[in-house]
Design a protein around this motif. Structure first.
Motif, mmCIF file in Angstrom:
data_model
loop_
_atom_site.group_PDB
_atom_site.id
_atom_site.type_symbol
_atom_site.label_atom_id
_atom_site.label_comp_id
_atom_site.label_asym_id
_atom_site.label_seq_id
_atom_site.Cartn_x
_atom_site.Cartn_y
_atom_site.Cartn_z
ATOM 1 N N MET A 133 0.837 -1.211 0.000
ATOM 2 C CA MET A 133 0.000 0.000 0.000
ATOM 3 C C MET A 133 0.869 1.256 0.000
ATOM 4 S SD MET A 133 -3.247 -1.140 2.336
ATOM 5 C CE MET A 133 -2.370 -1.432 3.847
ATOM 6 N N GLN A 170 -4.835 2.037 2.849
ATOM 7 C CA GLN A 170 -5.695 2.241 1.677
ATOM 8 C C GLN A 170 -7.095 1.897 2.165
ATOM 9 O OE1 GLN A 170 -5.054 -1.094 -0.816
ATOM 10 N NE2 GLN A 170 -7.101 -0.959 -1.602
ATOM 11 N N TRP A 171 -7.908 2.925 2.378
ATOM 12 C CA TRP A 171 -9.210 2.694 2.993
ATOM 13 C C TRP A 171 -10.303 2.856 1.956
ATOM 14 C CZ3 TRP A 171 -8.430 6.701 7.525
ATOM 15 C CH2 TRP A 171 -7.334 6.312 8.290
ATOM 16 N N GLY A 177 -19.804 -2.339 0.839
ATOM 17 C CA GLY A 177 -19.158 -3.186 -0.145
ATOM 18 C C GLY A 177 -17.718 -2.836 -0.420
ATOM 19 N N GLY A 178 -16.955 -3.900 -0.686
ATOM 20 C CA GLY A 178 -15.563 -3.722 -1.094
ATOM 21 C C GLY A 178 -15.445 -3.781 -2.604
ATOM 22 N N SER A 179 -16.275 -4.622 -3.215
ATOM 23 C CA SER A 179 -16.226 -4.706 -4.684
ATOM 24 C C SER A 179 -16.931 -3.494 -5.280
ATOM 25 C CB SER A 179 -16.918 -5.984 -5.167
ATOM 26 O OG SER A 179 -16.441 -7.106 -4.468
ATOM 27 N N SER A 227 -6.370 -2.319 6.650
ATOM 28 C CA SER A 227 -5.184 -3.065 7.088
ATOM 29 C C SER A 227 -4.067 -2.091 7.400
ATOM 30 C CB SER A 227 -4.754 -4.030 5.988
ATOM 31 O OG SER A 227 -5.680 -5.081 5.931
ATOM 32 N N LYS A 275 -9.318 -12.590 12.387
ATOM 33 C CA LYS A 275 -9.254 -13.125 11.021
ATOM 34 C C LYS A 275 -8.763 -14.568 10.963
ATOM 35 C CE LYS A 275 -6.495 -9.719 10.226
ATOM 36 N NZ LYS A 275 -5.452 -8.924 9.578
ATOM 37 N N THR A 278 -3.451 -13.861 8.068
ATOM 38 C CA THR A 278 -2.856 -12.521 8.116
ATOM 39 C C THR A 278 -3.003 -11.916 9.517
ATOM 40 O OG1 THR A 278 -4.820 -11.247 7.401
ATOM 41 C CG2 THR A 278 -3.397 -12.091 5.669
ATOM 42 N N VAL A 439 -6.086 -15.181 1.851
ATOM 43 C CA VAL A 439 -6.527 -13.797 1.672
ATOM 44 C C VAL A 439 -6.240 -13.304 0.247
ATOM 45 C CG1 VAL A 439 -4.489 -12.373 2.236
ATOM 46 C CG2 VAL A 439 -6.749 -11.651 2.987
ATOM 47 N N TRP A 443 -8.671 -10.037 -1.104
ATOM 48 C CA TRP A 443 -8.432 -8.571 -1.109
ATOM 49 C C TRP A 443 -7.843 -8.117 -2.437
ATOM 50 C CZ3 TRP A 443 -4.440 -8.151 3.545
ATOM 51 C CH2 TRP A 443 -3.226 -8.706 3.170
ATOM 52 N N GLU A 444 -7.855 -6.841 -2.640
ATOM 53 C CA GLU A 444 -7.371 -6.215 -3.893
ATOM 54 C C GLU A 444 -8.155 -6.708 -5.112
ATOM 55 O OE1 GLU A 444 -5.669 -3.914 -3.174
ATOM 56 O OE2 GLU A 444 -4.696 -4.491 -1.311
ATOM 57 N N THR A 446 -11.617 -9.515 -5.800
ATOM 58 C CA THR A 446 -11.837 -10.968 -5.779
ATOM 59 C C THR A 446 -11.683 -11.527 -7.197
ATOM 60 O OG1 THR A 446 -14.179 -10.672 -6.185
ATOM 61 C CG2 THR A 446 -13.503 -10.779 -3.871
ATOM 62 N N VAL A 449 -14.534 -10.333 -9.505
ATOM 63 C CA VAL A 449 -14.474 -8.894 -9.794
ATOM 64 C C VAL A 449 -13.337 -8.621 -10.791
ATOM 65 C CG1 VAL A 449 -13.869 -6.685 -8.723
ATOM 66 C CG2 VAL A 449 -15.607 -8.145 -7.688
ATOM 67 N N LEU A 452 -14.208 -9.830 -14.351
ATOM 68 C CA LEU A 452 -15.040 -8.843 -15.064
ATOM 69 C C LEU A 452 -14.185 -7.654 -15.508
ATOM 70 C CD1 LEU A 452 -18.213 -8.973 -12.778
ATOM 71 C CD2 LEU A 452 -17.957 -9.953 -15.059
HETATM 72 C C1 LIG Z 1 -7.640 -9.481 5.790
HETATM 73 C C2 LIG Z 1 -8.311 -8.441 4.976
HETATM 74 C C3 LIG Z 1 -7.744 -7.182 4.911
HETATM 75 C C4 LIG Z 1 -8.343 -6.188 4.136
HETATM 76 N N1 LIG Z 1 -7.774 -4.954 4.098
HETATM 77 C C5 LIG Z 1 -8.384 -3.960 3.390
HETATM 78 C C6 LIG Z 1 -7.839 -2.638 3.367
HETATM 79 O O1 LIG Z 1 -6.787 -2.370 3.924
HETATM 80 N N2 LIG Z 1 -8.499 -1.677 2.695
HETATM 81 C C7 LIG Z 1 -9.657 -1.948 2.040
HETATM 82 O O2 LIG Z 1 -10.202 -1.031 1.427
HETATM 83 N N3 LIG Z 1 -10.199 -3.174 2.038
HETATM 84 C C8 LIG Z 1 -9.591 -4.195 2.693
HETATM 85 N N4 LIG Z 1 -10.123 -5.458 2.713
HETATM 86 C C9 LIG Z 1 -11.426 -5.660 2.107
HETATM 87 C C10 LIG Z 1 -11.385 -6.407 0.791
HETATM 88 O O3 LIG Z 1 -10.764 -5.632 -0.207
HETATM 89 C C11 LIG Z 1 -12.861 -6.738 0.461
HETATM 90 O O4 LIG Z 1 -13.292 -7.680 1.416
HETATM 91 C C12 LIG Z 1 -13.014 -7.292 -0.926
HETATM 92 O O5 LIG Z 1 -12.765 -6.277 -1.873
HETATM 93 C C13 LIG Z 1 -14.436 -7.835 -1.166
HETATM 94 O O6 LIG Z 1 -15.396 -6.932 -0.767
HETATM 95 P P1 LIG Z 1 -16.581 -7.381 0.218
HETATM 96 O O7 LIG Z 1 -15.971 -8.006 1.424
HETATM 97 O O8 LIG Z 1 -17.482 -6.243 0.427
HETATM 98 O O9 LIG Z 1 -17.331 -8.537 -0.575
HETATM 99 P P2 LIG Z 1 -18.451 -8.318 -1.669
HETATM 100 O O10 LIG Z 1 -18.067 -7.192 -2.553
HETATM 101 O O11 LIG Z 1 -19.752 -8.293 -0.998
HETATM 102 O O12 LIG Z 1 -18.315 -9.666 -2.490
HETATM 103 C C14 LIG Z 1 -18.897 -10.921 -2.067
HETATM 104 C C15 LIG Z 1 -18.765 -11.929 -3.193
HETATM 105 O O13 LIG Z 1 -19.477 -11.472 -4.312
HETATM 106 C C16 LIG Z 1 -18.677 -11.545 -5.467
HETATM 107 N N5 LIG Z 1 -19.070 -10.481 -6.384
HETATM 108 C C17 LIG Z 1 -19.151 -9.158 -6.134
HETATM 109 N N6 LIG Z 1 -19.565 -8.499 -7.228
HETATM 110 C C18 LIG Z 1 -19.749 -9.431 -8.182
HETATM 111 C C19 LIG Z 1 -20.198 -9.392 -9.535
HETATM 112 N N7 LIG Z 1 -20.502 -8.230 -10.132
HETATM 113 N N8 LIG Z 1 -20.288 -10.557 -10.217
HETATM 114 C C20 LIG Z 1 -19.946 -11.714 -9.649
HETATM 115 N N9 LIG Z 1 -19.520 -11.818 -8.374
HETATM 116 C C21 LIG Z 1 -19.418 -10.697 -7.651
HETATM 117 C C22 LIG Z 1 -17.258 -11.396 -4.990
HETATM 118 O O14 LIG Z 1 -16.371 -12.013 -5.910
HETATM 119 C C23 LIG Z 1 -17.324 -12.136 -3.668
HETATM 120 O O15 LIG Z 1 -17.075 -13.504 -3.869
HETATM 121 C C24 LIG Z 1 -9.535 -6.468 3.432
HETATM 122 C C25 LIG Z 1 -10.079 -7.748 3.496
HETATM 123 C C26 LIG Z 1 -9.487 -8.724 4.242
HETATM 124 C C27 LIG Z 1 -10.104 -10.100 4.296
#
Ligand SMILES: Cc1cc2nc3c(=O)[nH]c(=O)nc-3n(C[C@H](O)[C@H](O)[C@H](O)COP(=O)(O)OP(=O)(O)OC[C@H]3O[C@@H](n4cnc5c(N)ncnc54)[C@H](O)[C@@H]3O)c2cc1C
Length: 548
Positions: A133, A170-171, A177-179, A227, A275, A278, A439, A443-444, A446, A449, A452
């Motif tokens: 990061m 990196q927040w 949602g993360g995605s 993180s 967790k 990590t 992990v 992260w970064e 899935t 995602v 696509l």
């Molecule tokens: C240990 C750890 C540390 C992390 N550190 C950070 C950090 O420092 N900063 C930060 O910003 N984030 C961090 N994250 C968050 C991580 O980036 C997110 O968990 C990840 O991006 C997924 O987002 P979500 O958890 O909201 O899952 P969701 O977005 O809800 O996704 C759930 C599932 O749905 C699937 N999905 C989503 N959209 C679609 C689509 N359009 N089509 C098909 N499938 C889809 C995904 O592949 C996934 O399997 C961390 C996560 C972990 C586990």
């Protein structure tokens, strides 16, 4: 005499890694290799020696959050473990971020840095996370052209002096949602502007784009995964009040977490995540309650503007995946020489050898892919990249991240089995490999995602796919017909599937299989380019993941 099992041991992790050495010999000019090799030998020594021993000794330690001092003051202090404190110092001194910015070796600086990271990572319990990061933040600030932030932060992010070294968080991810970060709820208000009415805000929103880039802002919201919460700075997303919904209405902000007295600046650390892996990484849930921040590049397009950071963290993800695989193989191979079953060391059992070779093949394939992306990244950073190669880099970054992450989970799992029951026992130090690897696909971005995203990266008329095919074609120019056919057939299949899936409307549903096919095929092509013996074994595992 009572039987005693010899545990696996590690030697110098550079000198014991022929794949790394032969790759660097192929890719780096001889004078560059001569200059960087002593550093790599030293990092290999640390990684297989002191750091590895320290990692085993540090196994039960975890970061601790203290929210209150004895007198009732909120302090939210996080204490990281001794291994992490050492890792931070070594990372700074050995230039784990700096090497990419000092540009001592021009476009090869990235490969140099990634080789250091590859050796360092498996012995430092995901200290690679803050480094990734930090590297991404330096790149993002430099790309932004925001001179005052560049002058303020980049020298700290890229220094070799541990006392001056800053890391960055990196927040992005919020509860929504993360995605789909476009749903983010964190809002930004200009400082001293908190009392204006809603209608004022809407009018103001229209003019923010032109007037407020140099202002101070206050951020309000919850960040759900952050993180490396011990970092000095963070890049984060927030929506200037009144801005439109979705990703476009978000802006990219820079903030410093603590003031000159070490007090958090209107940020509360609510808790650390409990967790699966990590566990040395202090991943926190934060509340921003008026945290002061500055715009990096404008009041909109935050998701687009943070892309340079994501490209770098995805590169680190791939390097880390290859590194954890390499560590798994190194330990399993050593153990196979020491463990006897049915009258011979496991290393002499054809089936066990075949299993280890399969792991080695996946590991080398991931290595080649991650480092090829590092090569292209280095060329992009020194403006020595053609338009076609830029498109290739744009496509390969998500493909590489998603392919190598899944390989890392499979290979670390296989490694545990290669140790039998011992692989499942915590104080061998083995289970953590699998937990930490898990992990990497999450992260970064899935797998889905990024699959696509890879479709989007194909570009007009699928130009990037054509460039990928050309690159693969050049890579297999000197190999035997059978391997070359596997590459050509898989790419032809992927291309015909793409055309058919567009027509039938099945593109989205098949995106993951398409992406994995391209990713694995590219890996095979790169193994061929290297002339690696692992290419045949890798081809045997299969590269084509498309069924229809
Ligand atoms: C240990 C750890 C540390 C992390 N550190 C950070 C950090 O420092 N900063 C930060 O910003 N984030 C961090 N994250 C968050 C991580 O980036 C997110 O968990 C990840 O991006 C997924 O987002 P979500 O958890 O909201 O899952 P969701 O977005 O809800 O996704 C759930 C599932 O749905 C699937 N999905 C989503 N959209 C679609 C689509 N359009 N089509 C098909 N499938 C889809 C995904 O592949 C996934 O399997 C961390 C996560 C972990 C586990």
């Amino acid at each position: 005499m009572v039987f005693q099992q010899q545990p696996p041991t590690l030697g110098n992790q550079y000198l014991d890694d022929p794949a790394l050495q032969s790759y660097l010999k192929r890719v780096l000019p001889p004078d560059v290799l001569r200059e960087v090799e002593p550093e790599l030998i030293e990092m290999g020594r640390l990684a297989g020696g002191e750091l590895y021993q320290m990692q085993l000794a540090d196994r039960l330690n975890e970061p601790r959050l203290t929210q209150w001092d004895p007198w009732g003051n909120r302090i939210d202090h996080i204490e990281v473990t001794p291994l992490w404190r050492t890792a931070e110092k070594i990372a700074a001194e050995h230039g784990l971020v700096a090497a990419a910015y000092e540009q001592k070796h021009g476009r090869f600086s990235r490969v140099h840095q990634c080789a250091l990271a590859y050796l360092f990572t498996p012995s430092t319990d995901i200290y690679s996370c803050p480094l990734a990061m930090t590297d991404g933040a330096a790149r993002t600030l430099l790309s932004s052209g925001n001179q005052s932030l560049i002058e303020r932060a980049v020298p700290h992010l890229t220094t070799r002096d541990p006392n001056q070294f800053w890391t960055s968080g990196q927040w992005m991810t919020e509860l929504t949602g993360g995605s789909d970060v476009g749903l983010s709820e964190t809002i930004a208000r200009p400082e001293n502007d908190a009392q204006i009415t809603q209608s004022d805000r809407q009018t103001r929103a229209e003019t923010w784009a032109s007037e407020d880039v140099t202002r101070n802002w206050l951020l309000f919201g919850r960040k759900w995964f952050t993180s490396a919460a011990t970092s000095q700075i963070a890049l984060t997303l927030a929506r200037p009040e009144g801005s439109p919904p979705g990703g476009r209405g978000l802006a990219l902000f820079y903030l410093e977490m603590r003031d000159a007295h070490g007090q958090l600046r209107n940020i509360r650390i609510e808790r650390l995540k409990d967790k699966l892996g990590t566990r040395k990484v202090p991943t926190a849930e934060l509340t921003l309650d008026g945290a002061p921040a500055q715009l990096v590049l404008g009041t909109t397009d935050g998701v687009k503007n943070i892309t340079p950071l994501l490209n770098i963290t995805r590169l680190w993800n791939g390097i880390s995946a290859a590194a954890l695989m390499r560590r798994s193989v190194a330990l399993a191979v050593d153990y196979a020489r020491k463990r006897t079953a049915f009258g011979a060391p496991l290393a002499e059992k054809p089936l066990h050898r075949d299993t280890l070779e399969g792991m080695q093949a996946e590991s080398e394939a991931a290595f080649q892919f991650a480092f090829f992306v590092a090569e292209l990244t280095g060329r992009a950073e020194t403006n020595e990249i053609s338009e076609d190669e830029s498109m290739l880099l744009r496509l390969l970054t998500p493909l590489m991240k998603l392919t190598t992450a899944r390989q890392a989970v499979a290979v670390t799992s296989e490694a545990l089995e290669a140790f039998g029951g011992a692989g499942y026992i915590e104080d061998t130090g083995l289970p953590v490999l699998l937990r930490d690897a898990q992990v990497l696909p999450i992260w970064e971005g899935t797998t889905n995602v990024l699959a696509l995203d890879a479709l989007r990266a194909l570009g007009p008329d699928d130009r990037a796919l054509q460039v990928l095919k050309d690159e693969a074609g050049r890579s297999i120019a000197n190999v035997d017909g059978e391997l070359a056919s596997v590459v050509r057939n898989a790419l032809a299949h992927a291309e015909s599937w793409l055309i058919a899936a567009r027509k039938s409307g099945e593109l989205e549903a098949g995106a993951r299989r398409f992406a994995l096919t391209l990713g694995r095929t590219m890996e095979l092509a790169l193994l061929c380019k290297q002339g690696s013996r692992a290419a045949k074994g890798f081809a045997r595992e299969g590269v084509d993941r498309i069924w229809s």
